[in-house]
Design a protein around this motif. Structure first.
Motif, PDB file in Angstrom:
ATOM      1  N   ARG A 101      28.679  44.410  44.898  1.00 18.09           N
ATOM      2  CA  ARG A 101      29.945  44.867  45.693  1.00 18.09           C
ATOM      3  C   ARG A 101      31.104  45.145  44.627  1.00 18.09           C
ATOM      4  N   ARG A 102      31.035  44.460  43.615  1.00 16.62           N
ATOM      5  CA  ARG A 102      32.339  44.720  42.772  1.00 16.62           C
ATOM      6  C   ARG A 102      31.860  46.062  41.876  1.00 16.62           C
ATOM      7  N   ARG A 103      30.673  46.274  41.612  1.00 14.43           N
ATOM      8  CA  ARG A 103      30.261  47.420  41.046  1.00 14.43           C
ATOM      9  C   ARG A 103      30.688  48.714  41.695  1.00 14.43           C
ATOM     10  N   VAL A 104      29.964  48.555  43.053  1.00 18.76           N
ATOM     11  CA  VAL A 104      30.512  49.718  43.940  1.00 18.76           C
ATOM     12  C   VAL A 104      31.924  49.958  44.047  1.00 18.76           C
ATOM     13  N   GLU A 105      32.532  48.904  44.438  1.00 18.58           N
ATOM     14  CA  GLU A 105      34.085  49.316  44.238  1.00 18.58           C
ATOM     15  C   GLU A 105      34.685  49.778  42.815  1.00 18.58           C
ATOM     16  N   SER A 106      34.287  49.457  42.039  1.00 18.64           N
ATOM     17  CA  SER A 106      34.628  49.944  40.708  1.00 18.64           C
ATOM     18  C   SER A 106      34.267  51.232  40.402  1.00 18.64           C
ATOM     19  N   GLU A 107      33.127  52.009  41.017  1.00 16.70           N
ATOM     20  CA  GLU A 107      32.699  53.288  40.811  1.00 16.70           C
ATOM     21  C   GLU A 107      32.904  54.125  41.887  1.00 16.70           C
ATOM     22  N   ASP A 108      34.085  53.888  42.766  1.00 14.87           N
ATOM     23  CA  ASP A 108      34.318  54.752  43.781  1.00 14.87           C
ATOM     24  C   ASP A 108      33.411  54.601  44.874  1.00 14.87           C
ATOM     25  N   TYR A 109      32.819  53.541  45.278  1.00 13.97           N
ATOM     26  CA  TYR A 109      32.053  53.412  46.240  1.00 13.97           C
ATOM     27  C   TYR A 109      30.598  54.195  46.243  1.00 13.97           C
ATOM     28  N   ARG A 110      30.508  55.008  45.217  1.00  8.74           N
ATOM     29  CA  ARG A 110      29.258  55.899  45.310  1.00  8.74           C
ATOM     30  C   ARG A 110      27.737  55.224  45.393  1.00  8.74           C
TER      31      ARG A 110
END
Length: 453
Positions: free
Chosen positions: A422-431
């Motif tokens: 989830r943190r990775r998705v948030e940090s990459e514009d939810y791509r």
């Protein structure tokens, strides 16, 4: 009337050889020369087939078993092709083809955690994205032991998602997560929804599948699932939705500006399979939102609480009154106080997803309030609530997709991995690429526990 007694087919004339389909060409990587021994070519064919089917190197002993079947088929069918056919049937029933049994390190103890080998990683990756076996490129990289290198793995994942075979992710994961598999068999009451017919059923499923495929192919934000201002329609579905300017049977992307729709929640496929055949169900729709978007599935209802009547005469107004009485029971209010407002927000769509403002002359009330006082006012209000809780939505999507990817239910020990994804998705514009990349690089995907004996 007329009937056909028989059909006589002549030809082919002046044929120069046996015609082969593409599948035959892929199987017969060689042909024995006339008058020469057939076994070397048969062994080459079966070694190639077994390597692909078993998803890794094969031993001489495994090929010898297949060669024995070839010899038997060759004798019975009196042709080289019959021999290969029988040997191929042996490949298709072999345990190594039918089952995925990850290689356990030598000396490993029950309960011990280990990193998957590159070959097992290739299979897990391929079945996740393609629902099929690894192709030659993926298998070769795994055999060379370089697939697990970060830049190699990332490149392969991008290639696989871009490949048309990733359509399987839409059909299989989408079919399970969004319940799209139910669309084909759903039977709305023909008396109440007489304008529903098979062309709409087809369009409902096509819309959602094309939407998901677009999200994946174009690497869109996964939050489009909640608040996308576009969808995919043909003329029939556009007319059903009240969207002007769409002609023809082919599907194209259209704007939803000025409509009450947005995201998958207001697509007719989801709205239909979260209803009863005779009426809408705020309870089913609210439960669907909690389970599939917020990761907070309610417990089963108490056994001694009678179910609400599922009859065509139940109007939205009467249904709201019945649910209010239902919530008066403390045993029911614990769950229904969360369920009902989410479901009522979608009451402006009937049981086949058509927008409505009234029902039998009575105005539709699509508002409600959550236990914390948050007002959920119609579809736009529901989207606002979900966007405000986007962390829960992303983590729930990660949970659903990770479960699909590794083929098992998640445990408490998997929760740190979900938070990291989830943190990775948030940090990459939810791509979407961040979501699928986070899953492939996660501990549950890359590691396995040796089963207890």
């Amino acid at each position: 009337g007329y009937s056909v007694d028989y059909v006589l087919v002549g030809g082919p004339f002046d044929a120069t050889g046996v015609g082969e389909k593409e599948s035959q060409q892929r199987i017969f990587v060689c042909r024995p020369e006339p008058g020469s021994a057939e076994e070397p070519c048969a062994r080459q064919i079966l070694t190639t087939l077994a390597r692909q089917a078993y998803r890794g190197p094969v031993t001489p002993g495994e090929v010898d078993q297949l060669m024995a079947l070839f010899a038997e088929g060759r004798a019975d069918g009196s042709s080289f092709e019959h021999g290969i056919e029988l040997a191929l049937s042996g490949v298709l029933v072999a345990p190594r083809f039918l089952f995925r049994a990850p290689h356990v390190p030598d000396g490993g103890r029950p309960g011990e955690v280990y990193v998957l080998s590159d070959l097992d990683l290739a299979s897990r990756l391929s079945f996740f994205v393609w629902s099929s076996i690894p192709d030659e490129e993926l298998l070769t990289l795994a055999e060379e032991g370089v697939l697990s290198q970060p830049h190699v793995l990332a490149g392969q994942l991008s290639r696989m998602v871009a490949d048309p075979k990733s359509r399987a992710l839409v059909e299989n994961f989408g079919g399970q997560w969004l319940h799209l598999r139910n669309v084909a068999d759903w039977a709305p009451d023909p008396e109440r929804y007489e304008d529903f017919e098979e062309s709409l059923r087809y369009a409902f499923q096509q819309e959602t599948e094309l939407f998901l495929e677009h999200l994946i192919r174009e690497d869109r934000s996964v939050l489009d699932l909640i608040d996308a201002d576009y969808t995919f329609v043909n003329e029939r579905l556009a007319d059903f939705y009240g969207i002007d300017g769409v002609e023809g049977g082919y599907f194209r992307r259209v704007s939803l500006e000025g409509t009450n729709r947005g995201g998958v929640l207001t697509q007719a496929s989801v709205l239909m399979v979260t209803s009863y055949p005779t009426r809408t169900s705020p309870v089913l729709r609210g439960k669907w939102v909690l389970e599939n978007l917020l990761g907070a599935a309610p417990p089963p209802p108490p056994a001694d609480v009678p179910a609400l009547a599922d009859v065509a005469e139940t109007s939205p107004e009467n249904l709201r009154e019945a649910l209010e009485q239902h919530r008066a029971d403390p045993a029911c209010s614990v769950c229904h106080a969360r369920l009902d407002p989410l479901g009522f927000a979608l009451e402006s769509f009937d049981a086949v997803g058509r927008f409505r403002t009234t029902d039998d002359g009575v105005s539709i009330d699509d508002s409600g309030a959550l236990p914390d006082g948050t007002v959920v006012d119609g579809p736009a209000g529901l989207r606002a609530v979900l966007m405000a809780r986007r962390a829960e939505v992303v983590e729930t999507l990660a949970e659903k997709l990770l479960t699909y990817a590794i083929g098992r239910g998640l445990e408490a020990s998997d929760q740190p991995a979900l938070r990291e994804i989830r943190r990775r998705v948030e940090s990459e514009d939810y791509r979407f690429s961040a979501l699928v990349g986070g899953i492939v690089e996660s501990v549950p995907f890359r590691m396995r526990r040796i089963p207890e004996r």
